[in-house]
Scaffold this motif. Structure first.
Motif, mmCIF file in Angstrom:
data_model
loop_
_atom_site.group_PDB
_atom_site.id
_atom_site.type_symbol
_atom_site.label_atom_id
_atom_site.label_comp_id
_atom_site.label_asym_id
_atom_site.label_seq_id
_atom_site.Cartn_x
_atom_site.Cartn_y
_atom_site.Cartn_z
ATOM 1 N N SER A 1 -27.149 106.200 -60.970
ATOM 2 C CA SER A 1 -27.349 105.490 -62.232
ATOM 3 C C SER A 1 -26.959 106.329 -63.440
ATOM 4 O O SER A 1 -26.911 107.563 -63.380
ATOM 5 N N THR A 2 -26.741 105.652 -64.532
ATOM 6 C CA THR A 2 -26.455 106.330 -65.794
ATOM 7 C C THR A 2 -27.585 107.284 -66.154
ATOM 8 O O THR A 2 -27.352 108.406 -66.614
ATOM 9 N N LYS A 3 -28.819 106.859 -65.950
ATOM 10 C CA LYS A 3 -29.974 107.703 -66.274
ATOM 11 C C LYS A 3 -29.922 109.014 -65.484
ATOM 12 O O LYS A 3 -30.227 110.079 -66.019
ATOM 13 N N PHE A 4 -29.517 108.956 -64.242
ATOM 14 C CA PHE A 4 -29.390 110.160 -63.422
ATOM 15 C C PHE A 4 -28.408 111.139 -64.072
ATOM 16 O O PHE A 4 -28.689 112.326 -64.201
ATOM 17 N N PHE A 5 -27.256 110.634 -64.518
ATOM 18 C CA PHE A 5 -26.264 111.495 -65.168
ATOM 19 C C PHE A 5 -26.760 112.000 -66.514
ATOM 20 O O PHE A 5 -26.444 113.123 -66.918
ATOM 21 N N GLU A 6 -27.509 111.196 -67.218
ATOM 22 C CA GLU A 6 -28.079 111.637 -68.494
ATOM 23 C C GLU A 6 -29.048 112.796 -68.275
ATOM 24 O O GLU A 6 -29.045 113.769 -69.040
ATOM 25 N N PHE A 7 -29.858 112.720 -67.230
ATOM 26 C CA PHE A 7 -30.750 113.832 -66.898
ATOM 27 C C PHE A 7 -29.929 115.093 -66.597
ATOM 28 O O PHE A 7 -30.271 116.190 -67.020
ATOM 29 N N MET A 8 -28.841 114.928 -65.842
ATOM 30 C CA MET A 8 -28.002 116.075 -65.499
ATOM 31 C C MET A 8 -27.385 116.681 -66.754
ATOM 32 O O MET A 8 -27.383 117.899 -66.906
#
Length: 136
Positions: free
Chosen positions: A35-42
């Motif tokens: 998900s986009t949220k996963f990449f934002e966390f990264m």
């Protein structure tokens, strides 16, 4: 909290101790997509705790950026959070390697997509990067 502009999001999220993504099992896209949220966390370079949906849990285990818990199991979520919060250093360390984040940029992913489409369309592989819009 109100809306945070996308260009400010990584800096905003970087103040968090951990990013939690409790995606439940179900639709096939939950199992195969990041998900986009996963990449934002990264991009914020924070440790993550994610549910055991296939793609996300494999990415976390492979990169070493967090812990995985059984989806919808609050006890397991609490245990994963406790593990990360008790010693976040090892989960932040992978972000010090530039290739980790570079792999998940749009620029790198567009190269992967270009290669896939070229193979499908039986086109020759690109021998040099395409010119950037500013160099045209």
């Amino acid at each position: 909290m109100g809306y945070v502009p996308y260009d400010e999001l990584p800096e905003f999220l970087s103040t968090a101790d951990v990013g939690v993504h409790p995606l439940i099992k179900g639709p096939i896209n939950h199992e195969v997509a990041l998900s986009t949220k996963f990449f934002e966390f990264m991009q914020a370079r924070i440790p993550v705790v994610v549910s055991d949906v296939k793609a996300m849990s494999e990415a976390v285990k492979t990169t070493g950026i967090g812990e995985v818990f059984t989806a919808e199991d609050t006890g397991d979520l609490a245990a994963a959070l406790k593990t990360v919060l008790s010693d976040p250093g090892p989960y932040r360390e992978p972000y010090s390697r530039p290739e980790l984040l570079d792999r998940y940029t749009w620029e790198r992913q567009s190269e992967v997509y270009d290669e896939i489409y070229r193979r499908l369309l039986l086109m020759p592989a690109r021998t040099s990067p395409s010119p950037s819009p500013t160099s045209i």
